[in-house]
Design a protein around this motif. Structure first.
Motif, PDB file in Angstrom:
ATOM      1  N   ASN A  14     -11.261 -53.508  19.912  1.00  0.00           N
ATOM      2  CA  ASN A  14     -11.327 -54.355  21.100  1.00  0.00           C
ATOM      3  C   ASN A  14     -12.644 -55.147  21.142  1.00  0.00           C
ATOM      4  OD1 ASN A  14     -11.060 -55.479  23.607  1.00  0.00           O
ATOM      5  ND2 ASN A  14     -11.145 -53.547  24.767  1.00  0.00           N
ATOM      6  N   VAL A  16     -14.837 -57.281  22.842  1.00  0.00           N
ATOM      7  CA  VAL A  16     -14.964 -57.688  24.252  1.00  0.00           C
ATOM      8  C   VAL A  16     -15.895 -58.899  24.398  1.00  0.00           C
ATOM      9  CG1 VAL A  16     -15.621 -56.936  26.566  1.00  0.00           C
ATOM     10  CG2 VAL A  16     -14.508 -55.333  25.018  1.00  0.00           C
ATOM     11  N   LYS A  35     -12.041 -63.003  34.541  1.00  0.00           N
ATOM     12  CA  LYS A  35     -10.863 -62.154  34.782  1.00  0.00           C
ATOM     13  C   LYS A  35     -11.209 -60.675  34.665  1.00  0.00           C
ATOM     14  CE  LYS A  35      -8.302 -64.427  31.757  1.00  0.00           C
ATOM     15  NZ  LYS A  35      -7.296 -64.966  30.884  1.00  0.00           N
ATOM     16  N   CYS A  38     -12.611 -58.751  31.364  1.00  0.00           N
ATOM     17  CA  CYS A  38     -13.197 -59.719  30.415  1.00  0.00           C
ATOM     18  C   CYS A  38     -14.567 -59.271  29.913  1.00  0.00           C
ATOM     19  CB  CYS A  38     -13.294 -61.115  31.040  1.00  0.00           C
ATOM     20  SG  CYS A  38     -14.577 -61.243  32.297  1.00  0.00           S
ATOM     21  N   GLY A  39     -15.132 -58.239  30.514  1.00  0.00           N
ATOM     22  CA  GLY A  39     -16.402 -57.713  29.993  1.00  0.00           C
ATOM     23  C   GLY A  39     -17.593 -57.921  30.902  1.00  0.00           C
ATOM     24  N   LYS A  40     -17.351 -58.152  32.199  1.00  0.00           N
ATOM     25  CA  LYS A  40     -18.466 -58.395  33.121  1.00  0.00           C
ATOM     26  C   LYS A  40     -19.340 -57.145  33.266  1.00  0.00           C
ATOM     27  CE  LYS A  40     -15.688 -59.530  36.528  1.00  0.00           C
ATOM     28  NZ  LYS A  40     -14.395 -59.299  35.860  1.00  0.00           N
ATOM     29  N   SER A  41     -18.670 -56.008  33.500  1.00  0.00           N
ATOM     30  CA  SER A  41     -19.455 -54.773  33.689  1.00  0.00           C
ATOM     31  C   SER A  41     -20.172 -54.396  32.398  1.00  0.00           C
ATOM     32  CB  SER A  41     -18.553 -53.615  34.131  1.00  0.00           C
ATOM     33  OG  SER A  41     -18.010 -53.873  35.411  1.00  0.00           O
ATOM     34  N   VAL A  42     -19.485 -54.596  31.257  1.00  0.00           N
ATOM     35  CA  VAL A  42     -20.105 -54.289  29.965  1.00  0.00           C
ATOM     36  C   VAL A  42     -21.370 -55.134  29.792  1.00  0.00           C
ATOM     37  CG1 VAL A  42     -19.791 -54.594  27.466  1.00  0.00           C
ATOM     38  CG2 VAL A  42     -18.003 -53.466  28.812  1.00  0.00           C
ATOM     39  N   GLU A 179     -19.704 -56.068  41.529  1.00  0.00           N
ATOM     40  CA  GLU A 179     -18.635 -56.219  42.522  1.00  0.00           C
ATOM     41  C   GLU A 179     -18.952 -55.547  43.856  1.00  0.00           C
ATOM     42  OE1 GLU A 179     -14.721 -56.094  41.137  1.00  0.00           O
ATOM     43  OE2 GLU A 179     -15.242 -57.050  39.247  1.00  0.00           O
ATOM     44  N   HIS A 212     -15.253 -61.091  41.670  1.00  0.00           N
ATOM     45  CA  HIS A 212     -14.147 -62.017  41.492  1.00  0.00           C
ATOM     46  C   HIS A 212     -13.687 -62.548  42.842  1.00  0.00           C
ATOM     47  CE1 HIS A 212     -11.955 -58.037  40.599  1.00  0.00           C
ATOM     48  NE2 HIS A 212     -11.979 -58.237  41.883  1.00  0.00           N
TER      49      HIS A 212
HETATM   50  N1  LIG Z   1     -17.186 -47.244  27.409  1.00  0.00           N
HETATM   51  C1  LIG Z   1     -16.124 -47.952  26.992  1.00  0.00           C
HETATM   52  N2  LIG Z   1     -15.381 -47.525  25.958  1.00  0.00           N
HETATM   53  C2  LIG Z   1     -14.328 -48.241  25.510  1.00  0.00           C
HETATM   54  N3  LIG Z   1     -13.928 -49.399  26.049  1.00  0.00           N
HETATM   55  C3  LIG Z   1     -14.621 -49.876  27.088  1.00  0.00           C
HETATM   56  C4  LIG Z   1     -15.757 -49.163  27.621  1.00  0.00           C
HETATM   57  N4  LIG Z   1     -16.253 -49.874  28.653  1.00  0.00           N
HETATM   58  C5  LIG Z   1     -15.467 -50.967  28.770  1.00  0.00           C
HETATM   59  N5  LIG Z   1     -14.497 -50.967  27.835  1.00  0.00           N
HETATM   60  C6  LIG Z   1     -13.485 -52.013  27.657  1.00  0.00           C
HETATM   61  O1  LIG Z   1     -14.152 -53.263  27.645  1.00  0.00           O
HETATM   62  C7  LIG Z   1     -13.383 -54.252  28.317  1.00  0.00           C
HETATM   63  C8  LIG Z   1     -14.201 -54.895  29.399  1.00  0.00           C
HETATM   64  O2  LIG Z   1     -14.446 -53.944  30.420  1.00  0.00           O
HETATM   65  P1  LIG Z   1     -15.306 -54.270  31.708  1.00  0.00           P
HETATM   66  O3  LIG Z   1     -15.373 -53.014  32.501  1.00  0.00           O
HETATM   67  O4  LIG Z   1     -16.613 -54.871  31.306  1.00  0.00           O
HETATM   68  O5  LIG Z   1     -14.414 -55.360  32.444  1.00  0.00           O
HETATM   69  P2  LIG Z   1     -14.727 -56.151  33.800  1.00  0.00           P
HETATM   70  O6  LIG Z   1     -14.788 -57.601  33.475  1.00  0.00           O
HETATM   71  O7  LIG Z   1     -15.919 -55.546  34.461  1.00  0.00           O
HETATM   72  O8  LIG Z   1     -13.386 -55.872  34.641  1.00  0.00           O
HETATM   73  P3  LIG Z   1     -13.196 -55.609  36.235  1.00  0.00           P
HETATM   74  O9  LIG Z   1     -13.259 -56.956  36.895  1.00  0.00           O
HETATM   75  O10 LIG Z   1     -11.829 -55.026  36.316  1.00  0.00           O
HETATM   76  O11 LIG Z   1     -14.271 -54.664  36.676  1.00  0.00           O
HETATM   77  C9  LIG Z   1     -12.101 -53.547  28.811  1.00  0.00           C
HETATM   78  O12 LIG Z   1     -11.081 -53.807  27.894  1.00  0.00           O
HETATM   79  C10 LIG Z   1     -12.495 -52.091  28.806  1.00  0.00           C
HETATM   80  O13 LIG Z   1     -11.387 -51.297  28.556  1.00  0.00           O
END
Ligand SMILES: Nc1ncnc2c1ncn2[C@@H]1O[C@H](COP(=O)(O)OP(=O)(O)OP(=O)(O)O)[C@@H](O)[C@H]1O
Ligand SMILES: [Mg+2]
Length: 262
Positions: A14, A16, A35, A38-42, A179, A212
């Motif tokens: 994956n 990201v 969306k 999409c990886g915002k928290s990451v 968020e 969002h």
């Molecule tokens: N520790 C992890 N191990 C494996 N996959 C992860 C991990 N953390 C995040 N992901 C994956 O990385 C991608 C992005 O996750 P993230 O949490 O950053 O999304 P987001 O944009 O914050 O979403 P949301 O708006 O729903 O909070 C997702 O596909 C998630 O499954």
């Protein structure tokens, strides 16, 4: 100022983040949109050092955080407050214990100091009257009542405020919010947006808000960055975003704004 260059992150297959280039100017508030998934928290966790990037550079106030000593990184982290997605308070701890936990974990045992810092940050987020009233019977009653409450005794909006108060401990230069308004009703969301804007101005901190909620973006953002398919699709001011002709940005805005104004 925070600068990201070519930041990548994959989890297994994956992919990201595929090369994020982002500038967060000092002062003011930047919103990061995109969306779900999409990886915002990451991205945020990488900036605050909770997750390592696979490649690329993250520079905070001139420090490349992947290539500085652990003591320097430790000092840098103390200048960053983080409000987790969903507030993430410890249910078994009181409001007071939740708020001062980072100080206690760093060995602070001076009860007077812990209490004065708790009073300062709980006032800053509007859970206590202004500190000018310190010493008045009303203020003291409010503080004693609040400090011993457990998160389960609080409304969603109050829990968010406690989460924000915890991030303000130690007077950080940066505050990251993941968020902050998700799951709140529109009025409480607006109050939290107002709080985010007030704190950025009053404490002159640099704030980065993942959201969002397009109402939040229009309410609080000086700058906006949009993540799409692993890269920054757009970054600029709110008027620039509104005027932007990029198909992805136009599509995202039309969906979210239409939903928001329904
Ligand atoms: N520790 C992890 N191990 C494996 N996959 C992860 C991990 N953390 C995040 N992901 C994956 O990385 C991608 C992005 O996750 P993230 O949490 O950053 O999304 P987001 O944009 O914050 O979403 P949301 O708006 O729903 O909070 C997702 O596909 C998630 O499954
Ligand atoms: Mg998230």
């Amino acid at each position: 100022m925070i600068q990201l260059r070519g930041v990548k992150k994959s989890f297994g297959q994956n992919e990201v983040l595929k090369g994020i280039d982002l500038d967060v100017p000092s002062g003011g508030t930047m919103c990061i949109i995109g969306k779900s998934g999409c990886g915002k928290s990451v991205l945020l966790k990488q900036i605050v050092g909770l997750l390592d990037a696979d490649s690329g550079t993250i520079i905070i106030d001139g420090n490349d955080i992947q290539h500085i000593s652990s003591s320097k990184l430790f000092d840098l982290r103390r200048r960053i407050g983080f409000v987790f997605q969903g507030a993430a308070l410890f249910d078994s701890l009181t409001v007071f214990e939740n708020v001062v936990i980072s100080l206690v974990e760093h060995g602070e045992q001076n009860t007077g100091l812990l209490e004065s810092e708790a009073r300062r940050v709980l006032s800053a987020v509007g859970l206590l009257p202004e500190l000018d009233h310190d010493g008045s019977a009303m203020y003291e009653r409010a503080f004693q009542l609040l400090r011993n409450k457990k998160p389960g005794d609080l409304s969603g909006g109050m829990r968010k405020r406690v989460g924000v108060a915890r991030a303000l401990v130690g007077e950080p230069d940066y505050i990251f919010y993941d968020e902050p308004t998700t799951g709140l009703d529109p009025i409480t969301s607006q109050q939290i947006d107002d709080l985010v804007g007030d704190l950025a101005r009053k404490l002159s901190v640099t704030s980065v808000v993942i959201t969002h909620d397009m109402f939040s973006v229009f309410n609080v953002a000086d700058h906006v960055a949009m993540i799409n398919d692993g890269i920054i699709q757009f970054q600029g001011t709110v008027p620039e975003m509104r005027a932007c002709q990029d198909e992805v940005v136009v599509d995202f805005l039309s969906r979210y704004v239409a939903e928001g104004f329904r």
